[in-house]
Design an enzyme around this catalytic site. Structure first.
Site, PDB file in Angstrom:
ATOM      1  N   PRO A  93       0.733  -1.231  -0.080  1.00 27.75           N
ATOM      2  CA  PRO A  93      -0.104  -0.103  -0.014  1.00 27.75           C
ATOM      3  C   PRO A  93       0.736   1.217   0.055  1.00 27.75           C
ATOM      4  O   PRO A  93       0.295   2.428  -0.350  1.00 27.75           O
ATOM      5  CB  PRO A  93      -0.910   0.107   1.317  1.00 27.75           C
ATOM      6  CG  PRO A  93      -0.711  -1.620   1.625  1.00 27.75           C
ATOM      7  CD  PRO A  93       0.404  -2.084   1.120  1.00 27.75           C
ATOM      8  N   GLU A 121      -0.816 -10.164   7.182  1.00 31.23           N
ATOM      9  CA  GLU A 121      -0.730  -8.905   7.717  1.00 31.23           C
ATOM     10  C   GLU A 121       0.671  -8.143   6.858  1.00 31.23           C
ATOM     11  O   GLU A 121       0.686  -7.087   7.091  1.00 31.23           O
ATOM     12  CB  GLU A 121      -0.488  -8.884   9.087  1.00 31.23           C
ATOM     13  CG  GLU A 121      -1.863  -9.168   9.827  1.00 31.23           C
ATOM     14  CD  GLU A 121      -2.905  -8.023   9.352  1.00 31.23           C
ATOM     15  OE1 GLU A 121      -2.923  -7.015   9.360  1.00 31.23           O
ATOM     16  OE2 GLU A 121      -3.947  -8.842   9.091  1.00 31.23           O
ATOM     17  N   ARG A 159       2.011  -7.405 -22.887  1.00 29.61           N
ATOM     18  CA  ARG A 159       1.285  -7.086 -24.074  1.00 29.61           C
ATOM     19  C   ARG A 159       2.067  -5.965 -24.679  1.00 29.61           C
ATOM     20  O   ARG A 159       1.642  -5.618 -25.830  1.00 29.61           O
ATOM     21  CB  ARG A 159      -0.048  -6.484 -23.567  1.00 29.61           C
ATOM     22  CG  ARG A 159      -0.043  -5.400 -22.822  1.00 29.61           C
ATOM     23  CD  ARG A 159      -1.639  -4.933 -22.282  1.00 29.61           C
ATOM     24  NE  ARG A 159      -2.521  -5.431 -23.305  1.00 29.61           N
ATOM     25  CZ  ARG A 159      -3.003  -4.275 -24.082  1.00 29.61           C
ATOM     26  NH1 ARG A 159      -2.303  -3.112 -24.291  1.00 29.61           N
ATOM     27  NH2 ARG A 159      -3.756  -4.392 -25.139  1.00 29.61           N
ATOM     28  N   ASP A 174      -3.963   2.314 -26.916  1.00 28.59           N
ATOM     29  CA  ASP A 174      -4.626   2.101 -25.431  1.00 28.59           C
ATOM     30  C   ASP A 174      -4.671   3.255 -24.785  1.00 28.59           C
ATOM     31  O   ASP A 174      -3.890   4.336 -25.156  1.00 28.59           O
ATOM     32  CB  ASP A 174      -3.462   1.127 -24.919  1.00 28.59           C
ATOM     33  CG  ASP A 174      -3.495  -0.228 -25.038  1.00 28.59           C
ATOM     34  OD1 ASP A 174      -4.390  -0.710 -25.789  1.00 28.59           O
ATOM     35  OD2 ASP A 174      -2.780  -1.033 -24.672  1.00 28.59           O
TER      36      ASP A 174
END
Length: 257
Positions: A93, A121, A159, A174
């Site tokens: 995070p 965790e 890709r 894209d």
């Protein structure tokens, strides 16, 4: 390029690496993926890879020692010079959010990376402090483990490799791509010409290539203005919008209620 993946669940990657258009990148070796099962580097009858956190609290924390042994095995197999070592990447995070520019940098890196898929965790912080060089986040949400994040990075990198997509230039159209000035892509239509009472926009049926391209450009501008005005502002500040673009956007603004 080579990506080594440290995971508790290597079987999760098998269908991902063998299905879909990006499998060409893995089968051809353009993107080499090695899976490392962390439990093979744990000790004891139970091959334990986690323990309770000091200080109490919910959940479990991944042990540093099995991670260190697995990483050492990867480094030994890679046999890289110290100055050319692939970075150890943790999906976390606190990491920098992954975007197109970040994917392009990984795609251009011949060394690839070692991808660490955390669970529970998290990891013992001492291992992170000593060994992790890059942290990446997919967004402001939490997954059960880093495997999905690792697949997302691998898929995005694969890709971009030559010959992987049916149309070699497909990825250049894209969303977020510099070829589109970082804008979102336009809507797309296919047969039938009329479906559920709705037709295809007339410019796409005109056969006039310049008219079609202008319609697509304006749709990209309008879509980006509506959904990601931050991207539009970045394109404007970067000098990537033409006078015709600005005139269209101004007209759009006047039409807003």
């Amino acid at each position: 390029m080579r990506f080594d993946v440290i995971t508790l669940f290597p079987d999760l990657f098998v269908p991902f690496l063998t299905c879909g258009v990006t499998r060409r990148a893995y089968e051809s070796g353009q993107v080499e993926v090695r899976l490392w099962s962390l439990r093979e580097y744990a000790e004891g009858n139970y091959r334990r890879v986690d323990d309770r956190p000091f200080g109490g609290g919910p959940g479990m924390v991944m042990l540093a020692e099995p991670l260190a042994r697995c990483l050492a095995a990867i480094r030994a197999e890679r046999a890289e010079a110290a100055e050319a070592q692939a970075p150890l990447v943790l999906f976390s995070p606190i990491g920098q959010r992954l975007d197109h520019a970040g994917v392009q940098r990984w795609s251009d890196s011949p060394a690839g990376a070692i991808l660490l898929c955390g669970r529970y965790e998290g990891l013992d912080q001492r291992f992170i402090d000593r060994h992790v060089e890059v942290q990446i986040s997919l967004g402001d949400f939490v997954l059960s483990g880093g495997e999905i994040a690792a697949m997302a990075l691998l898929d995005a990198v694969a890709r971009l490799q030559p010959g992987v997509l049916h149309d070699a230039g497909s990825h250049q159209l894209d969303s977020f791509n510099p070829q589109l000035d970082g804008l979102l892509d336009c809507p797309h239509y296919t047969r039938p010409e009329v479906w559920a009472g709705a037709g295809v926009p007339a410019p796409l049926l005109s056969g006039h290539h310049a008219q079609i391209e202008r319609w697509r450009r304006e749709q990209r501008l309008a879509t980006t203005q509506q959904h990601r005005p931050d991207l539009l502002q970045a394109a404007r500040e970067g000098g990537r919008l033409t006078r015709q673009d600005e005139a269209f956007l101004a007209q759009q603004g006047q039409q807003q209620p």
